[in-house]
Design a protein around this motif. Structure first.
Motif, PDB file in Angstrom:
ATOM      1  N   ALA A   1       0.863  -1.179   0.000  1.00  0.00           N
ATOM      2  CA  ALA A   1       0.000   0.000   0.000  1.00  0.00           C
ATOM      3  C   ALA A   1       0.899   1.228   0.000  1.00  0.00           C
ATOM      4  CB  ALA A   1      -0.920   0.002   1.220  1.00  0.00           C
ATOM      5  N   PRO A   2       0.432   2.351  -0.537  1.00  0.00           N
ATOM      6  CA  PRO A   2       1.265   3.566  -0.567  1.00  0.00           C
ATOM      7  C   PRO A   2       1.625   4.024   0.834  1.00  0.00           C
ATOM      8  CG  PRO A   2      -0.662   3.785  -2.002  1.00  0.00           C
ATOM      9  CD  PRO A   2      -0.868   2.549  -1.192  1.00  0.00           C
ATOM     10  N   PHE A   3       2.833   4.588   0.969  1.00  0.00           N
ATOM     11  CA  PHE A   3       3.249   5.115   2.264  1.00  0.00           C
ATOM     12  C   PHE A   3       2.457   6.370   2.580  1.00  0.00           C
ATOM     13  CE2 PHE A   3       5.801   8.065   4.777  1.00  0.00           C
ATOM     14  CZ  PHE A   3       6.046   7.297   5.896  1.00  0.00           C
ATOM     15  N   CYS A   4       2.024   6.504   3.814  1.00  0.00           N
ATOM     16  CA  CYS A   4       1.236   7.654   4.266  1.00  0.00           C
ATOM     17  C   CYS A   4       1.785   8.116   5.602  1.00  0.00           C
ATOM     18  CB  CYS A   4      -0.237   7.273   4.371  1.00  0.00           C
ATOM     19  SG  CYS A   4      -1.256   8.514   5.179  1.00  0.00           S
ATOM     20  N   GLY A   5       2.308   9.339   5.643  1.00  0.00           N
ATOM     21  CA  GLY A   5       2.874   9.861   6.882  1.00  0.00           C
ATOM     22  C   GLY A   5       1.855  10.017   7.980  1.00  0.00           C
ATOM     23  N   LEU A   6       0.667  10.485   7.631  1.00  0.00           N
ATOM     24  CA  LEU A   6      -0.382  10.671   8.629  1.00  0.00           C
ATOM     25  C   LEU A   6      -0.860   9.323   9.166  1.00  0.00           C
ATOM     26  CD1 LEU A   6      -1.941  12.955   9.967  1.00  0.00           C
ATOM     27  CD2 LEU A   6      -3.708  12.730   8.216  1.00  0.00           C
TER      28      LEU A   6
END
Length: 235
Positions: free
Chosen positions: A123-128
């Motif tokens: 899955a795409p990296f998401c900082g939040l």
């Protein structure tokens, strides 16, 4: 670590989880056109574009709700238990804190799994999202400490509670009933919040991403529109 300090940490992490969850839910609703909103440049500057890409991934919606919606319900439930434990005092503090810890246990493992999915490239990296998962892991440990009892006593308390729910028998039935009412009150609030999220941000919204619609429009072929001498061409 004092009880007051542990409570402060639990309240702080819960409040941070509520804010983070609502921000993610708000951004998803704005991007899908369900809620009015301004630019999401603040999210992009702080956390990059990963969260927008996450909305299109298979893990963005689970069991009919966006993950941010489930997260909001989860943290609101924890806040309800902590609030009841604070208002009703020591007579209900342990049960409320223990209930909050039990709720945090499955969320703890879900955060581990979703973190693994994200960092393994599935899955795409998401900082939040990363901030939310780290916050949840710390909160589970803090709630465990807030119960103030060893694991053996917690297991016995869990068995006693299950026995009361099954048989209705306990040494103090009147006290057990009003404590059960308190726990059911928090469950009712969680259910109402679930209905609100379900209405405000239905799962189908994740499939109506405006970026996807624009991309489809830009790749479509141009069509000639026939115009007759009697057709209006101005105004």
């Amino acid at each position: 670590m004092t009880v007051f300090r542990t409570k402060t940490i639990c309240w702080t992490l819960t409040a941070l989880g509520l804010v983070t969850s609502f921000c993610m839910l708000w951004r998803q609703a704005v991007l899908t056109g369900l809620w009015p909103g301004g630019s999401t440049d603040l999210f992009l500057a702080l956390f990059g574009v990963g969260h927008g890409e996450m909305l299109e991934s298979p893990v963005a919606v689970q069991y009919g709700l966006p993950l941010a919606g489930w997260s909001l319900i989860y943290y609101a439930t924890l806040a309800g238990f902590l609030l009841l434990g604070h208002i009703l005092g020591k007579d209900f503090a342990f049960e409320a804190n223990f209930a909050a810890f039990l709720v945090s246990l499955p969320a703890f493992f879900i955060s581990l799994f979703l973190g693994w999915v994200m960092f393994s490239g599935q899955a795409p990296f998401c900082g939040l999202c990363t901030l939310a998962h780290l916050n949840n892991l710390l909160l589970a440990f803090s709630l465990r400490r807030l119960t103030g009892r060893p694991a053996t006593q917690l297991i016995r308390a869990l068995i006693s509670g299950a026995w009361y729910l099954i048989t209705g028998k306990t040494a103090e039935p009147a006290q057990a009933r009003w404590k059960l009412v308190g726990l059911l009150t928090v469950a009712l609030v969680a259910h109402v919040l679930y209905q609100w999220v379900l209405i405000q941000v239905p799962s189908e919204a994740s499939f109506n991403n405006p970026q996807r619609i624009l991309a489809k429009y830009e790749t479509s072929t141009e069509q000639d529109i026939p115009v007759g001498p009697d057709d209006a061409i101005l105004g």
